[in-house]
Motif scaffolding. Sequence first.
Motif, PDB file in Angstrom:
ATOM      1  N   LEU A 167     -25.023 -74.082  32.035  1.00 31.22           N
ATOM      2  CA  LEU A 167     -25.105 -74.717  33.281  1.00 31.22           C
ATOM      3  C   LEU A 167     -23.921 -74.786  34.327  1.00 31.22           C
ATOM      4  O   LEU A 167     -23.998 -74.782  35.335  1.00 31.22           O
ATOM      5  CB  LEU A 167     -25.502 -76.367  33.076  1.00 31.22           C
ATOM      6  CG  LEU A 167     -26.644 -76.484  32.480  1.00 31.22           C
ATOM      7  CD1 LEU A 167     -27.069 -77.964  32.026  1.00 31.22           C
ATOM      8  CD2 LEU A 167     -28.028 -76.103  33.360  1.00 31.22           C
ATOM      9  N   ALA A 168     -22.717 -74.800  33.506  1.00 35.00           N
ATOM     10  CA  ALA A 168     -21.540 -74.706  34.505  1.00 35.00           C
ATOM     11  C   ALA A 168     -21.186 -73.349  35.064  1.00 35.00           C
ATOM     12  O   ALA A 168     -21.128 -73.208  36.283  1.00 35.00           O
ATOM     13  CB  ALA A 168     -20.307 -74.810  33.621  1.00 35.00           C
ATOM     14  N   ALA A 169     -21.891 -72.054  34.324  1.00 40.20           N
ATOM     15  CA  ALA A 169     -21.797 -70.913  34.965  1.00 40.20           C
ATOM     16  C   ALA A 169     -22.901 -70.803  35.948  1.00 40.20           C
ATOM     17  O   ALA A 169     -22.531 -70.239  36.992  1.00 40.20           O
ATOM     18  CB  ALA A 169     -22.204 -70.076  33.792  1.00 40.20           C
ATOM     19  N   LEU A 170     -24.064 -71.276  35.843  1.00 43.15           N
ATOM     20  CA  LEU A 170     -25.028 -71.483  36.973  1.00 43.15           C
ATOM     21  C   LEU A 170     -24.630 -72.124  37.930  1.00 43.15           C
ATOM     22  O   LEU A 170     -24.895 -71.791  39.197  1.00 43.15           O
ATOM     23  CB  LEU A 170     -26.356 -71.956  36.209  1.00 43.15           C
ATOM     24  CG  LEU A 170     -27.201 -71.096  35.052  1.00 43.15           C
ATOM     25  CD1 LEU A 170     -28.419 -71.994  34.756  1.00 43.15           C
ATOM     26  CD2 LEU A 170     -27.529 -69.545  35.914  1.00 43.15           C
ATOM     27  N   PHE A 171     -24.063 -73.335  37.826  1.00 40.40           N
ATOM     28  CA  PHE A 171     -23.383 -73.828  39.256  1.00 40.40           C
ATOM     29  C   PHE A 171     -22.382 -73.154  39.821  1.00 40.40           C
ATOM     30  O   PHE A 171     -22.476 -73.338  41.164  1.00 40.40           O
ATOM     31  CB  PHE A 171     -22.578 -75.265  38.349  1.00 40.40           C
ATOM     32  CG  PHE A 171     -21.929 -76.006  39.534  1.00 40.40           C
ATOM     33  CD1 PHE A 171     -22.473 -76.839  40.509  1.00 40.40           C
ATOM     34  CD2 PHE A 171     -20.453 -75.973  39.470  1.00 40.40           C
ATOM     35  CE1 PHE A 171     -21.699 -77.521  41.347  1.00 40.40           C
ATOM     36  CE2 PHE A 171     -19.664 -76.735  40.564  1.00 40.40           C
ATOM     37  CZ  PHE A 171     -20.310 -77.384  41.476  1.00 40.40           C
TER      38      PHE A 171
END
Length: 516
Positions: free
Chosen positions: A239-243
Motif C-alpha cells: 500500500l505504501a508503494a501504491l501511495f
Amino acid sequence: MTHREILEALSGLLLGLFVAVLSSTIVSNALPTILNDLHGGESAYTWVITAALLSLTASTPIWGKLSDLVSKKLLVQLALVIYIVSSTLAGLSQNTSELIACRVLQGLGAGGVVALGQICLAAMVPPRERGRYSGYFGAVFALATIGGPLIGGVIVDTGWLGWRWCFYVGIPFSVIAIIVLQRTLHLPVVKRKAKIDYLGAVLVAGAVSLLMVWVTLAGKNYAWGSWQTVAMVGGGLLLAALFVLTERRAAEPIMPLTLFRHRTVSLAAVASAFVGIGMYGATTFLSQYFQLAKEKTPTMAGIMTLPMILGLAVSSAVAGRMITKYGKWKAYLVAGTFLLALGFLLLGTARADTSYGLLSLYMAATGVGLGLTSQNLVLAVQNTVTAKELGTASSTVTFFRTMGGAMGVSALGALLGTRVTHYLTQNLAAAHIPPAGAAALGGGDLPDLHTLPAPLVPLVTDAFGHGIGTVFLVAAPFAAVAFLVVLLIREVPLRTAATPAATPAPAEAQPVGESA
C-alpha cells in the motif's frame, strides 16, 4: 498585521489547539478507570490512544492540502465542529469498541486543528518573527498537557461527575474557539477548485493501519515470524508503494514527492517521526507508571508529571524568543534531541521503588528535549518551502510526527503488555503463588489495585514498574536516531519575508535559499 492583531487572530487558534491537545491528554490518567468500567485490557488502552493518533495522522495531509486550496478559517471551524460531535459520541460510549470508533472521529477533528494552527501562523507571520509566536503554541501545548491529566484525574476522582465528562468538558471550549475565530481570523481565501487526492489518503491510511495492527498483535496473538506477519507487513509495504505511485500522478497530491527534494524537509520528516514516539509515548506510559506502579490516583499522576511539562513549557517559550532574536534554530534541535534521548535512557532505569526526586530530573530532561524540537522542526521546514507549498509542507512534518507517535505507542504498548506478563509471572513464581491465585487480576483487563488481594499488589506494581522502564529504555535509541538526523540538517537563517518566491528547487534537490 500588528502584534495586537496577530495575537487576536491567534487567540482562537490557540484555544482550538488547547482543546485538541486536551482531547488526548485528558484521557491519559483517566484510562485505567475508563477501561475498568468498560472491561478493557492493555490492548484497548493502547488503541484508545493510537486510534485518535492514526486518524490524526491520516487526515493531516488532507487538511494541509485543503489549506492550500480553500479558506483556512473555514477549515479550522469545520475541524472544531467534528471535534464537538465526536466528543459527544465518545462520552456516550457503552463499550471499548464504541469508544475507539469515536476516538477515530475525534482524531480527525484534532488533526485539523493542530495542522491548521501552524499553517495559519505561517500565513500571518514571517519566519524570523515566527519563533516568538511558536513559543505561544508551545506554551499552550504545555498548558493543555498539564491541565489535561489534572482535569481528567479530578473528573474521575469526583463521583458525581464520572469519566464521561472527560469528553464533554472540551465542548464549551470548542464552541468559544469557533466564535473567536469568526471574529478575529481574517486571511486571504484562495479561490480555485479543490482537487483532493482521496485515493492517496486511503492508501496511506491503509498502510499505516496495517502496520499498526501488526505491531500491536505480533508476539501476542501470533508469532513475529508467522504468516500473519508476512501478510500485514507485505500488505502495508504494498500500500505504501501504491501511495508513492499515486502521488506521482495525482493532480493535487496530498503529499507532493517534490517536497522531499528539499534536504531540510526530508530530514525534518524523519526526525519528526522519531520525536513523535517521545511526545506521545512519554505522556501515555508515565500515566500508567504513576497509577499502576506507584499506586497514585489519576489526579496525583497528573501532578507528578509536572517536571516534564514545565520543562517543555519553559524550553519552548525561551527557545522561541531566542530564535526570533538571533534567527538561528539548529542548535536548539540538536540540544533537544540529545536531551530527549538522555531523558528516555534515564527513565529506562525507573522501577516501582525509584525515588520521585530522580524521576523528576529524568522527566525534566525529557520535557526540555520535547520543547526544543517539536515546534522548531516545523519552523525549519516552513523556512524552506514556497508559499504554494506552505500548508502541505507543514502538515507533512506533522504527519510524520503523529505517524511516529501512533506507530511508537502501538508498538511500545504491545511490548509493555508482554513485559508486564513476563515480570508478573516471575514475581508470582518467586512468591510461590500458583497461576490460579492470580485470577483476581481479571484476565487481560488492567488491574484495579484497590480491589486486589494485598499479597498481589506489590507483585503487580513491581511488574508494571519494570515493564514501563523497559519501554522507555527501548524508546531511547529512536530519540538517538533523531539526534543523528538533526545533525545532518543544514541551517538556513530565518527569512524576514513571510515566504520565499515560488521558485522551483533545482534538479540536484537544493532548496531555495539553502546553501550547499
